[in-house]
Design an enzyme around this catalytic site. Structure first.
Site, PDB file in Angstrom:
ATOM      1  N   ASP A 197       0.824  -1.215   0.000  1.00 23.20           N
ATOM      2  CA  ASP A 197       0.000   0.000   0.000  1.00 23.20           C
ATOM      3  C   ASP A 197       0.853   1.258   0.000  1.00 23.20           C
ATOM      4  O   ASP A 197       2.011   1.218   0.365  1.00 23.20           O
ATOM      5  CB  ASP A 197      -0.769   0.068   1.328  1.00 23.20           C
ATOM      6  CG  ASP A 197      -2.100  -0.620   1.257  1.00 23.20           C
ATOM      7  OD1 ASP A 197      -2.488  -1.017   0.161  1.00 23.20           O
ATOM      8  OD2 ASP A 197      -2.730  -0.742   2.322  1.00 23.20           O
ATOM      9  N   LYS A 219      -3.482   3.166  -2.876  1.00 25.19           N
ATOM     10  CA  LYS A 219      -4.784   3.809  -3.040  1.00 25.19           C
ATOM     11  C   LYS A 219      -4.612   5.264  -2.634  1.00 25.19           C
ATOM     12  O   LYS A 219      -4.460   5.567  -1.455  1.00 25.19           O
ATOM     13  CB  LYS A 219      -5.823   3.146  -2.155  1.00 25.19           C
ATOM     14  CG  LYS A 219      -6.196   1.760  -2.575  1.00 25.19           C
ATOM     15  CD  LYS A 219      -7.294   1.260  -1.672  1.00 25.19           C
ATOM     16  CE  LYS A 219      -7.534  -0.223  -1.926  1.00 25.19           C
ATOM     17  NZ  LYS A 219      -8.272  -0.854  -0.862  1.00 25.19           N
ATOM     18  N   THR A 280      -1.252   0.666  14.945  1.00 21.61           N
ATOM     19  CA  THR A 280      -2.189   1.503  14.197  1.00 21.61           C
ATOM     20  C   THR A 280      -1.839   2.984  14.292  1.00 21.61           C
ATOM     21  O   THR A 280      -1.424   3.479  15.351  1.00 21.61           O
ATOM     22  CB  THR A 280      -3.647   1.279  14.660  1.00 21.61           C
ATOM     23  OG1 THR A 280      -4.500   2.145  13.911  1.00 21.61           O
ATOM     24  CG2 THR A 280      -3.840   1.550  16.145  1.00 21.61           C
ATOM     25  N   GLY A 363       2.607  11.213  10.021  1.00 23.06           N
ATOM     26  CA  GLY A 363       3.103  10.824  11.340  1.00 23.06           C
ATOM     27  C   GLY A 363       4.160   9.742  11.273  1.00 23.06           C
ATOM     28  O   GLY A 363       4.058   8.802  10.482  1.00 23.06           O
TER      29      GLY A 363
HETATM   30  C1  LIG Z   1      -7.421   3.733   5.207  1.00 22.93           C
HETATM   31  S1  LIG Z   1      -6.922   4.292   6.766  1.00 22.93           S
HETATM   32  C2  LIG Z   1      -5.855   3.009   7.238  1.00 22.93           C
HETATM   33  C3  LIG Z   1      -5.559   3.001   8.707  1.00 22.93           C
HETATM   34  C4  LIG Z   1      -4.558   1.934   9.086  1.00 22.93           C
HETATM   35  N1  LIG Z   1      -5.083   0.615   8.844  1.00 22.93           N
HETATM   36  C5  LIG Z   1      -4.088   2.069  10.529  1.00 22.93           C
HETATM   37  O1  LIG Z   1      -4.383   1.189  11.359  1.00 22.93           O
HETATM   38  O2  LIG Z   1      -3.371   3.030  10.809  1.00 22.93           O
HETATM   39  C6  LIG Z   1      -5.831   5.565   6.264  1.00 22.93           C
HETATM   40  C7  LIG Z   1      -5.769   6.717   7.268  1.00 22.93           C
HETATM   41  O3  LIG Z   1      -4.911   6.399   8.347  1.00 22.93           O
HETATM   42  C8  LIG Z   1      -4.288   7.564   8.806  1.00 22.93           C
HETATM   43  N2  LIG Z   1      -2.829   7.397   8.649  1.00 22.93           N
HETATM   44  C9  LIG Z   1      -2.185   6.289   8.297  1.00 22.93           C
HETATM   45  N3  LIG Z   1      -0.850   6.475   8.332  1.00 22.93           N
HETATM   46  C10 LIG Z   1      -0.654   7.730   8.730  1.00 22.93           C
HETATM   47  C11 LIG Z   1       0.491   8.523   8.961  1.00 22.93           C
HETATM   48  N4  LIG Z   1       1.724   8.050   8.812  1.00 22.93           N
HETATM   49  N5  LIG Z   1       0.322   9.805   9.361  1.00 22.93           N
HETATM   50  C12 LIG Z   1      -0.898  10.309   9.546  1.00 22.93           C
HETATM   51  N6  LIG Z   1      -2.026   9.607   9.323  1.00 22.93           N
HETATM   52  C13 LIG Z   1      -1.916   8.342   8.936  1.00 22.93           C
HETATM   53  C14 LIG Z   1      -4.801   8.711   7.973  1.00 22.93           C
HETATM   54  O4  LIG Z   1      -5.928   9.254   8.626  1.00 22.93           O
HETATM   55  C15 LIG Z   1      -5.198   7.984   6.716  1.00 22.93           C
HETATM   56  O5  LIG Z   1      -6.141   8.731   5.980  1.00 22.93           O
END
Ligand SMILES: C[S@@+](CC[C@H](N)C(=O)[O-])C[C@H]1O[C@@H](n2cnc3c(N)ncnc32)[C@H](O)[C@@H]1O
Length: 445
Positions: A197, A219, A280, A363
């Protein structure tokens, strides 16, 4: 009696159901006993006092604890003895008794008098590594290098092992490769195909051997994206062709990650799946910016909400009035684009417009960026500052706790670890001594 000049003969002891006596209940016993239990040993611990974790093991019935000093006869019937009391005279007596009874004895306080030397040991997947070099620190260093090499694949974990099959859904954490789990790395090192991803820790991909096929199914919000059915089909097709497929996902596979859909699709096709939980972003990204999602007396609960649809969208299943009524922390994922609608909704249902809000983009990555605002000001602020996904939004009083932590970090001497979440890590554009002792980078509204 053995001397330090002897060449040890390395064995792997199979201890299941066999009595091992550990004399002493301090730090050495605290390290040895869990490993002995992992090997299935029947552990008798002899010591008037023990550490808290050893006491827990005794209370849980996992070890027998004789709450007294060592006494003659304690080692009768044992296969192995660990003499690790803080009294060399007692350790010597135990070792002597063991020698007489032909029981192998590890003497923790004096290697030269010990019949057995414990190797520095480690586990990488199903490979157990043991190193004896004569110098425990050197042995530990060599063990670490071997285990790390096996885990990353640089020592050829894919050669000579039984070939794995099926699919492993690996939660990759929020982006910093250091937050990918050990188990995740092990499976990645064994993959024939990696389906990855955009939000997965992509920097680990360069460690993979050149023959590993990498399929990018990024995506991008409002951009190019691969349909979920195509991803499912790719996983199934490669697994059915006999390849071991790692599906590397951002964060945790089961937190808004569509991991369960992929698992169901694979299982329906008869493909076995392993799920490796990940760190997460809902919790780790706030932590990386110094924001605790709970704090005693401030927030006793936190809710994680996906805002992939706006509050007034008919597809939304979120109880916004209930969320507005709570004092708990709200963590929003996929919320940047719909932040104005969320703030309006929360205020309309009673949450104060002055509630602090933190928005953390990228982050745990070198480009990490944080803004702090309030429910009233956050949406225009995000627009003005050009904050783009991926970002995590934290709403609640815990944001003020982060400010307190940041203040304390600022007061730390230069050279101290970066910030409590990720020691030493600092946003890429901060350099030198300042970057080493940063408070979470925060721009106050
Ligand atoms: C489709 S969701 C997936 C979440 C993922 N499965 C998790 O447990 O972190 C994607 C969202 O996760 C958050 N996200 C994931 N990685 C991030 C990062 N490195 N910094 C900030 N937000 C992040 C954002 O809100 C992003 O739009």
């Amino acid at each position: 009696m053995a001397t330090t000049d002897d060449q040890p003969y390395l064995l792997g002891l199979r201890l299941r159901g066999r009595r091992v006596v550990v004399a002493g209940g301090g730090a050495v016993a605290g390290r040895r006993v869990p490993a002995l239990l992992d090997a299935g040993a029947d552990v008798l611990l002899v010591s008037p006092e023990v550490t808290g974790s050893l006491e827990d093991l005794a209370q849980a019935g996992r070890i027998h604890w004789a709450r007294r000093r060592y006494a003659a006869g304690d080692i009768d019937g044992a296969w192995l003895v660990c003499a690790c009391t803080d009294d060399p005279v007692v350790n010597a007596a135990i070792a002597a008794a063991a020698e007489t009874q032909r029981i192998w004895c590890v003497r923790a306080d004096d290697a030269s008098q010990s019949a057995v030397w414990t190797p520095a040991s480690g586990l990488a997947g199903d490979v157990r590594v043991g190193v004896l070099s004569g110098d425990p620190r050197r042995s530990a260093g060599i063990r670490d290098a071997i285990v790390a090499g096996l885990r990353t694949g640089s020592l050829g974990a894919r050669r000579g092992r039984g070939h794995r099959s099926g699919v492993a859904l690996v939660g990759g954490g929020p982006g910093d490769p250091g937050l990918l789990t050990v188990r995740g790395r092990q499976l990645l090192a064994e993959a024939d195909v990696v389906v990855t991803d955009r939000l997965a820790p992509r920097s680990v991909l360069h460690e993979l051997p050149p023959d590993v096929q990498i399929i990018d199914v990024a995506k991008i919000p409002y951009g190019r994206s691969v349909a979920q059915e195509h991803i499912n089909a790719a996983l199934i097709e490669h697994a059915q062709a006999g390849r071991f497929v790692v599906r590397l996902k951002g964060g945790d596979p089961y937190v808004f990650g569509r991991g369960s859909e992929e698992v169901i699709a694979c299982l329906r096709a008869g493909v076995p799946v392993t799920v490796v939980p990940g760190v997460t972003s809902a919790v780790a990204v706030p932590a990386a910016a110094g924001v605790p999602v709970t704090h005693r007396g401030v927030a006793q609960e936190f809710s994680v909400v996906s805002v992939h649809v706006a509050p007034d969208d008919e597809r939304s299943t979120v109880n916004w009035p209930a969320l507005a009524a709570t004092r708990g922390t709200l963590v929003l994922l996929m919320g940047v684009e719909r932040l104005a609608a969320v703030a309006d909704t929360l205020i309309r249902y009673g949450r104060s417009g002055s509630t602090p809000v933190s928005v953390i983009a990228d982050g745990t990555l070198p480009t990490q960026r944080t803004i702090v605002a309030t429910l009233d000001t956050v949406a225009p602020r995000v627009l003005k500052d050009g904050i783009r996904p991926p970002a995590v939004v934290v709403i609640g009083e815990v944001v003020n706790v982060a400010a307190e932590i940041a203040e304390l970090v600022r007061g730390m001497p230069p050279g101290a670890p970066g910030q409590p979440g990720l020691p030493g890590r600092a946003p890429a554009h901060r350099a030198g001594a300042e970057a080493q002792a940063t408070a979470p980078e925060t721009e106050q509204a």
